[in-house]
Design a protein around this motif. Structure first.
Motif: not given
Length: 304
Positions: A113-126, A233-240, A247-250
């Motif tokens: 729906g519209g432009p894809r996001p160009t950024c990625l936010c990752l969060f810890d939980v606890d 782990t974040v590197r693996k997520i970005v590669d996946w 194609q999210i930039q580092d």
């Protein structure tokens, strides 16, 4: 001759075209005159085989007006049935706001729906997306979720942090979102996972509702990561994620964690990492969890 031949479809690489033809034929059999077109769709198989086109460009069977319809080959009947199955049971589409498409093969949710996001936010939980159990009254901006268990750090009823309740109002509201955590988030199919997925905005923003293990990343929702190694782990997520299309930039990847051990190792990774829950601490971990105001799009690695 302007037609699609299904003779020897496998050897000629025409399976796709033939299944499409089957779907077209099935669709015609489901229009306003189903009985008439169904009769066209399945003529007698006892009248001999002539190898003519399966579907004529104008939608009529070859020779229908001038002579009895030729029979279908067994393979063609199979392809017609496959076409019907494709129409009825093919890839499912659902669109909250016209923005989601489910792949029929891998279950991945694709943002369309519209432009894809160009950024990625990752969060810890606890103590990042959650606050200490039983402390909702003493942690402003948090909310206890009755009936939802959170087994982390001794366990208790889930308390969502200020960030979890207001994540969509931060700059991450325009980014893909995911989780990188050590714990199990109270286990597979738990209510806690459902609550956190909702807090993140749902599959539209997490790319799927699938949870995966840090040793074999296959989603943006990852458990089993190790403290001081979350950058790996974040590197693996970005590669996946890149393998799925975006194609999210580092430099546009942002990680947020209350644990003071986890942001520093991101130095030199190309990713951004920020420690949160800075105003409420229990040693190296947070107490009330992250505040929405702590989630900013600053580049670099920052601790409290």
């Amino acid at each position: 001759q302007g037609s699609t031949s299904c003779s020897n479809p496998l050897s000629r690489g025409r399976v796709s075209a033939c299944v499409s033809a089957g779907a077209l034929a099935c669709g015609r059999a489901m229009d306003a005159q189903p009985q008439r077109d169904a009769a066209r769709l399945l003529p007698s198989i006892d009248d001999g085989l002539d190898g003519e086109a399966l579907v004529h460009p104008d939608g009529a069977w070859p020779g229908r007006a001038a002579a009895p319809a030729r029979p279908l080959r067994i393979a063609e009947i199979f392809l017609v049935v496959a076409g019907c199955a494709l129409l009825v049971f093919g890839p499912s589409w659902r669109a909250p706001g016209g923005s989601l498409r489910r792949s029929g093969t891998d279950g991945v949710e694709l943002f369309s729906g519209g432009p894809r996001p160009t950024c990625l936010c990752l969060f810890d939980v606890d103590r990042t997306l959650t606050a200490k159990q039983g402390q909702a009254q003493s942690c402003p901006g948090t909310a206890e979720v009755p009936g939802v268990e959170d087994t982390a750090f001794g366990g208790g009823t889930l308390v969502l942090s200020d960030l979890a309740l207001n994540l969509g109002k931060t700059f991450c509201g325009a980014c893909y979102r995911g989780i990188v955590t050590v714990g199990p988030v109270s286990g597979a199919y738990s209510k806690q996972r459902e609550e956190l997925l909702q807090a993140l905005g749902g599959p539209q923003w997490t790319f799927s509702d699938k949870w995966s293990w840090a040793a074999e990343v296959s989603s943006l929702l990852v458990t089993g990561a190790s403290d001081e190694h979350k950058h790996e782990t974040v590197r693996k997520i970005v590669d996946w994620l890149r393998a799925q299309g975006p194609q999210i930039q580092d430099s546009e990847v942002y990680f947020f964690d209350d644990n003071s051990l986890n942001p520093p190792p991101f130095a030199g990774s190309g990713f951004n990492a920020h420690q949160v829950s800075c105003q409420s601490r229990e040693g190296i971990i947070g107490h009330c969890g992250a505040l929405a105001t702590e989630v900013v799009g600053d580049h670099g690695v920052k601790s409290c």
